[in-house]
Design an enzyme around this catalytic site. Structure first.
Site, PDB file in Angstrom:
ATOM      1  CE  LYS A  40      -1.674   1.604   4.051  1.00  0.00           C
ATOM      2  NZ  LYS A  40      -1.339   2.989   4.359  1.00  0.00           N
ATOM      3  CG  ASN A  41       2.333   2.688   3.529  1.00  0.00           C
ATOM      4  OD1 ASN A  41       1.170   3.016   3.260  1.00  0.00           O
ATOM      5  ND2 ASN A  41       2.741   2.449   4.751  1.00  0.00           N
ATOM      6  NE  ARG A  64      -0.825  11.804   7.729  1.00  0.00           N
ATOM      7  CZ  ARG A  64      -0.640  13.105   7.825  1.00  0.00           C
ATOM      8  NH1 ARG A  64      -1.666  13.865   8.084  1.00  0.00           N
ATOM      9  NH2 ARG A  64       0.545  13.632   7.639  1.00  0.00           N
ATOM     10  CB  CYS A  77      -4.474  10.789  11.209  1.00  0.00           C
ATOM     11  SG  CYS A  77      -2.993   9.937  11.717  1.00  0.00           S
ATOM     12  NE  ARG A  96       0.951  10.400  10.083  1.00  0.00           N
ATOM     13  CZ  ARG A  96       0.491   9.412   9.301  1.00  0.00           C
ATOM     14  NH1 ARG A  96      -0.698   8.929   9.501  1.00  0.00           N
ATOM     15  NH2 ARG A  96       1.243   8.982   8.305  1.00  0.00           N
ATOM     16  N   PRO A  97       2.617  16.590  11.072  1.00  0.00           N
ATOM     17  CG  PRO A  97       4.426  17.683  12.039  1.00  0.00           C
ATOM     18  CD  PRO A  97       3.450  16.563  12.267  1.00  0.00           C
ATOM     19  CB  VAL A  98       3.315  18.159   5.549  1.00  0.00           C
ATOM     20  CG1 VAL A  98       2.471  16.892   5.561  1.00  0.00           C
ATOM     21  CG2 VAL A  98       2.440  19.403   5.500  1.00  0.00           C
ATOM     22  CG  ASP A  99       7.514  20.430   9.930  1.00  0.00           C
ATOM     23  OD1 ASP A  99       6.914  19.338   9.950  1.00  0.00           O
ATOM     24  OD2 ASP A  99       8.531  20.646  10.600  1.00  0.00           O
ATOM     25  CG  LEU A 100      10.441  17.733   8.577  1.00  0.00           C
ATOM     26  CD1 LEU A 100      10.921  16.384   9.091  1.00  0.00           C
ATOM     27  CD2 LEU A 100      11.415  18.839   8.969  1.00  0.00           C
ATOM     28  CG  ASP A 115       3.383   1.440   9.426  1.00  0.00           C
ATOM     29  OD1 ASP A 115       3.583   1.685   8.219  1.00  0.00           O
ATOM     30  OD2 ASP A 115       3.136   2.332  10.253  1.00  0.00           O
ATOM     31  CB  ILE A 139       7.643   6.532  14.494  1.00  0.00           C
ATOM     32  CG1 ILE A 139       8.813   5.551  14.373  1.00  0.00           C
ATOM     33  CG2 ILE A 139       7.396   7.318  13.219  1.00  0.00           C
ATOM     34  CD1 ILE A 139      10.120   6.164  13.907  1.00  0.00           C
ATOM     35  NE  ARG A 171      -7.271   4.898   5.302  1.00  0.00           N
ATOM     36  CZ  ARG A 171      -6.746   6.029   5.767  1.00  0.00           C
ATOM     37  NH1 ARG A 171      -7.199   6.560   6.882  1.00  0.00           N
ATOM     38  NH2 ARG A 171      -5.771   6.631   5.128  1.00  0.00           N
TER      39      ARG A 171
END
Ligand code: EPZ
Length: 432
Positions: free
Chosen positions: A22-23, A101, A125, A130-134, A315, A337, A407
């Site tokens: 999936k990932n 996401r 979530c 779970r920021p996306v700043d990076l 995971d 994590i 999912r």
């Protein structure tokens, strides 16, 4: 909402086919935006998240053709042909992004292909903020101007992006993937240091190379990309899902069964294999993958700490915890994590598990057996850990809100029932 009903206690025996990751698929699909030619992805799993990504790409103007049959046991999965001949819309709307996401992975490709993108901030979530700043800092280093307005990321690049020397302050899978895709069409060389080494990132890099990208250091922590003018179409097969594999390996172990995982790749999951062997599970490589044998000898507790690849994957933390609840002795699982990835704990405790959470660590004391109960799925991996616990528990377990499960796991009840599990899906009313 559908529910899953399990009557536990049967040792699983037989074969479970492993699908595409999936990932990996969720990063490979947006890569189609980097070319106007067709990208054909085979061994694609049939999952809700994949459908969500397909819907997102369709509203960007991507045309898709699906073929191939994912009947149980077929190693091929689906083949999806994606063609972004023309990108007609560069906005990824909130109502799609909030559902998944990984939608943020269209940001790098849209910027590289069209010079602009407007992507809804994914928001948090269940497992964390779970920021996306990076992701954003890396793209700014490549020359993009980024604004955050009304919950959207608005990104612009004057002409082509420029190559840059990006050093991620912490490992980010999605951040590495966004920067990698953007760098393939940038002017000059990009170096991505402290890059994520997850197999799904390497799979994306290999696919990009078949599309004409120039990438060195695949699978290592330093990726070196020489930007090219354009990429072309390709046919690429998605890597097997190491987390699906680990989840079913634990299904065999927790029921003290004997199951072959066909299509599994031991080399992608050495930390998980070592941990299972430390717990007393026998892992036997076979022609098609590997066999998990736990019908003799006892399962003992062990300690793990989740880490970026090649460490023990976050995971797999919830699934291992399920196994530890009926192991002999105690075990400690430390989650490094995500800040909130123990939501399976109270549900497992309703089934009789003895677990104490102290900050980022959970201490599990094994009990002789669990007892079935009504439980609630809260996120993807927590829900599969409840299925695993239900397979081992005496009596009936009903798992609510299994849309979380759908999912990331294709036909989970079919694959488990084929190995003797007493498991069925109870169709629910549309909106309960
Ligand atoms: C990917 O998420 C996976 N999802 C996750 O799998 C997986 O748990 C995670 O990698 C870690 O392995 C997909 O690939 C679609 P990260 P991602 O960026 O990319 C922080 C599953 O169950 N961070 O490596 O979102 C972040 O908050 C899912 O299949 C920032 O602070 O993970 C987290 O604490 C769940 N800023 C840590 O880094 C950023 O800009 C790792 O996140 C990005 C991340």
């Amino acid at each position: 909402m559908d529910r899953i009903r399990i009557v536990g206690g049967t040792p699983l025996r037989g074969m479970i086919p492993i699908g595409g990751a999936k990932n990996a698929a969720l990063a490979l699909m947006p890569a189609c935006l980097l070319t106007d030619e067709t990208l054909a992805l085979s061994n694609l799993p049939h999952l809700v998240d994949i459908t969500t990504m397909a819907n997102l790409l369709a509203q960007h103007g991507v045309t898709m053709a699906l073929n191939g049959d994912s009947a149980l046991g077929s190693p091929s999965g689906h083949t999806l042909e994606l063609t972004a001949a023309e990108v007609t819309n560069t906005t990824a709307p909130y109502d799609l992004v909030r559902r998944m996401r990984a939608s943020v992975l269209v940001l790098g490709p849209l910027l590289a292909r069209c010079g602009r993108a407007r992507v809804s901030l994914p928001g948090g979530c269940a497992i964390g903020t779970r920021p996306v700043d990076l992701h954003l800092k890396a793209l700014e280093q490549m020359g993009a101007t980024i604004d955050l307005q009304e919950g959207y990321i608005t990104a612009e690049a004057k002409g082509r992006l420029n190559g840059a020397h990006i050093i991620f302050p912490q490992i980010t899978v999605g951040g590495t993937e966004n920067a990698l895709m953007a760098a393939t069409l940038a002017e000059g060389e990009t170096i991505i240091a402290n890059a994520a080494r997850e197999p799904e990132v390497a799979d994306l890099a290999r696919c990009l190379v078949t599309m004409g990208a120039r990438i060195d250091g695949i699978g290592t922590g330093t990726l070196r990309i020489q930007g090219v003018e354009r990429l072309h179409g390709a046919h690429y097969s998605v890597v097997p899902d190491r987390i699906e594999t680990g989840s079913y390996a634990i299904a065999a172990a927790i029921t003290r069964g004997d199951v072959e995982l066909a299509g599994a790749r031991i080399d992608l999951m050495e930390a998980v294999i070592k941990t299972l062997r430390d717990c007393g599970v026998e892992i036997i490589p076979t022609e098609r993958g590997f066999r998990v044998k736990a019908d003799a000898g006892e399962i003992v507790g062990t300690d793990i700490m989740t880490e970026p690849y090649p460490g023990f994957p976050t995971d797999m933390q919830a699934q291992l915890m399920a196994l530890m609840t009926t192991a002999s002795g105690a075990s400690m699982l430390t989650e490094t994590i995500f800040e909130n990835r123990f939501m399976h704990v109270p549900e497992l405790m309703r089934m009789g598990a003895k677990i104490n959470v102290h900050g980022a660590s959970a201490i599990v004391r094994g009990v002789p057996n669990l007892s079935g109960a009504q439980v609630m799925a809260t996120d993807l991996r927590a829900s599969v850990s409840l299925v695993l616990a239900g397979l081992a528990a005496s009596g009936e377990t009903i798992i609510n809100r299994v849309y979380h499960l759908d999912r990331g796991y294709e036909r989970v009840e079919e694959k488990l029932a084929a190995c003797g599990a007493c498991i069925e899906r109870i169709k629910g009313e549309a909106a309960e």
